[in-house]
Write an enzyme that holds these catalytic residues in place. Structure first.
Site, PDB file in Angstrom:
ATOM      1  N   PRO A   2      36.055  51.613  -1.404  1.00 10.88           N
ATOM      2  CA  PRO A   2      34.833  50.853  -1.095  1.00 10.88           C
ATOM      3  C   PRO A   2      35.176  49.411  -0.728  1.00 10.88           C
ATOM      4  O   PRO A   2      35.934  48.747  -1.432  1.00 10.88           O
ATOM      5  CB  PRO A   2      34.044  50.893  -2.403  1.00 10.88           C
ATOM      6  N   GLU A   3      34.665  48.957   0.390  1.00 11.13           N
ATOM      7  CA  GLU A   3      34.896  47.588   0.843  1.00 11.13           C
ATOM      8  C   GLU A   3      33.652  46.748   0.537  1.00 11.13           C
ATOM      9  O   GLU A   3      32.650  47.265   0.074  1.00 11.13           O
ATOM     10  CB  GLU A   3      35.191  47.583   2.351  1.00 11.13           C
ATOM     11  N   HIS A  89      33.989  63.588 -13.584  1.00 13.01           N
ATOM     12  CA  HIS A  89      34.423  62.296 -13.037  1.00 13.01           C
ATOM     13  C   HIS A  89      33.446  61.154 -13.308  1.00 13.01           C
ATOM     14  O   HIS A  89      33.563  60.089 -12.718  1.00 13.01           O
ATOM     15  CB  HIS A  89      34.656  62.420 -11.528  1.00 13.01           C
ATOM     16  N   ARG A 107      39.292  58.756  -9.387  1.00 15.30           N
ATOM     17  CA  ARG A 107      40.670  58.251  -9.564  1.00 15.30           C
ATOM     18  C   ARG A 107      40.781  57.224 -10.680  1.00 15.30           C
ATOM     19  O   ARG A 107      41.880  56.813 -11.038  1.00 15.30           O
ATOM     20  CB  ARG A 107      41.181  57.689  -8.233  1.00 15.30           C
TER      21      ARG A 107
END
Ligand SMILES: [Zn+2]
Length: 271
Positions: A2-3, A89, A107
């Site tokens: 994500p930016e 998750h 992650r």
């Protein structure tokens, strides 16, 4: 990953709806990048007053302290009144009287950290070295040019470092340099005042456009199952190695700079 635009759109997707919410409980899944930094019970009864963004960090102002959130490599945040039971998750739930804010992060490079205030050492470790906000009033052409004058590294690397201006990730750096007609390998301190002005405008343009694109799909985004993704920008050079430049028709070139791929046009970005 994500930016900044994705993080800003995430903020816009729930900031208004969570403002004023009273925290009822938290649920912690597997460990994230850093520990929470507070006994979860101490959050109960506090209110979420506002949601701000600094770089790629989201700052939830509580009655006492700030909850700093980062989406890491693969994280996404959803705020919903009705939330299904947490999945494999889902590693953090902030349960409030107005809904549940959930961090989904396969992650686990994301983070949720409580700090007493932004000046505290723990907050400063995360926020202290960030450059100016590209979409805020402190990012202005003269100051940008002066900051570039102090850097001897390639302009592309300086942009990615986040020390001069935050949140210009790889895609946006390539696109902004193309729009400004600046060679990515040019040393930052060789950039003229005029070129710095063009780059300043181009950075704002690509980031604001990405936020707008994300904002236009905000409804879908906030209702989605947590899949983030780049907003589908019409890239001029990024990911287009070997394809004709959209301005001059010459093949777009690719090179490696500090482990990252740079895409650029030799013709349009000065030899
Ligand atoms: Zn070109």
């Amino acid at each position: 990953m994500p930016e900044l635009p994705e993080v800003e759109v995430t903020r816009l997707s729930f900031a208004d709806r969570i403002a004023g919410a009273r925290i009822e409980s938290t649920r912690l899944g597997k460990p994230l990048r850093w520990p929470l930094g507070i006994q979860p019970g101490k959050l109960v009864g506090q209110h979420v007053r506002a949601v701000r963004r600094r770089g790629k960090y989201l700052l939830l102002d509580l009655d006492r302290g700030v909850l700093i959130m980062h989406l890491g490599m693969s994280g996404s945040l959803i705020f919903a009144r009705e939330m299904p039971p947490p999945g494999h998750h889902d590693h953090f739930d902030l349960v409030t009287n107005l809904g549940v804010l959930r961090l989904h992060d396969p992650r686990r490079f994301g983070a949720v950290v409580h700090v007493p205030d932004e000046a505290s050492p723990r907050a400063q470790r995360l926020l202290g070295r960030l450059g100016v906000e590209p979409l805020g009033p402190d990012f202005e052409p003269a100051g940008f040019h002066a900051a570039l004058k102090r850097r001897n590294a390639a302009i592309k690397s300086v942009l990615l470092s986040g020390h001069v201006v935050v949140g210009v990730g790889n895609i946006y750096a390539c696109e902004a340099l193309f729009l400004a007609g600046i060679r990515p390998t040019l040393k930052a301190n060789r950039i003229t005042r005029a070129a710095a002005g063009r780059l300043h405008a181009a950075i704002r343009d690509v980031l604001a456009r990405a936020v707008r694109l994300g904002g236009s799909t905000l409804r879908d985004f906030s209702n989605a199952k947590g899949e983030s993704g780049y907003f589908q920008m019409e890239a001029m050079v990024y990911g287009r190695a070997g394809l004709p430049c959209k301005l001059c028709g010459q093949p777009v070139r690719q090179l490696r700079q500090g482990q990252r791929s740079t895409y650029w046009c030799r013709q349009c970005q000065g030899g």
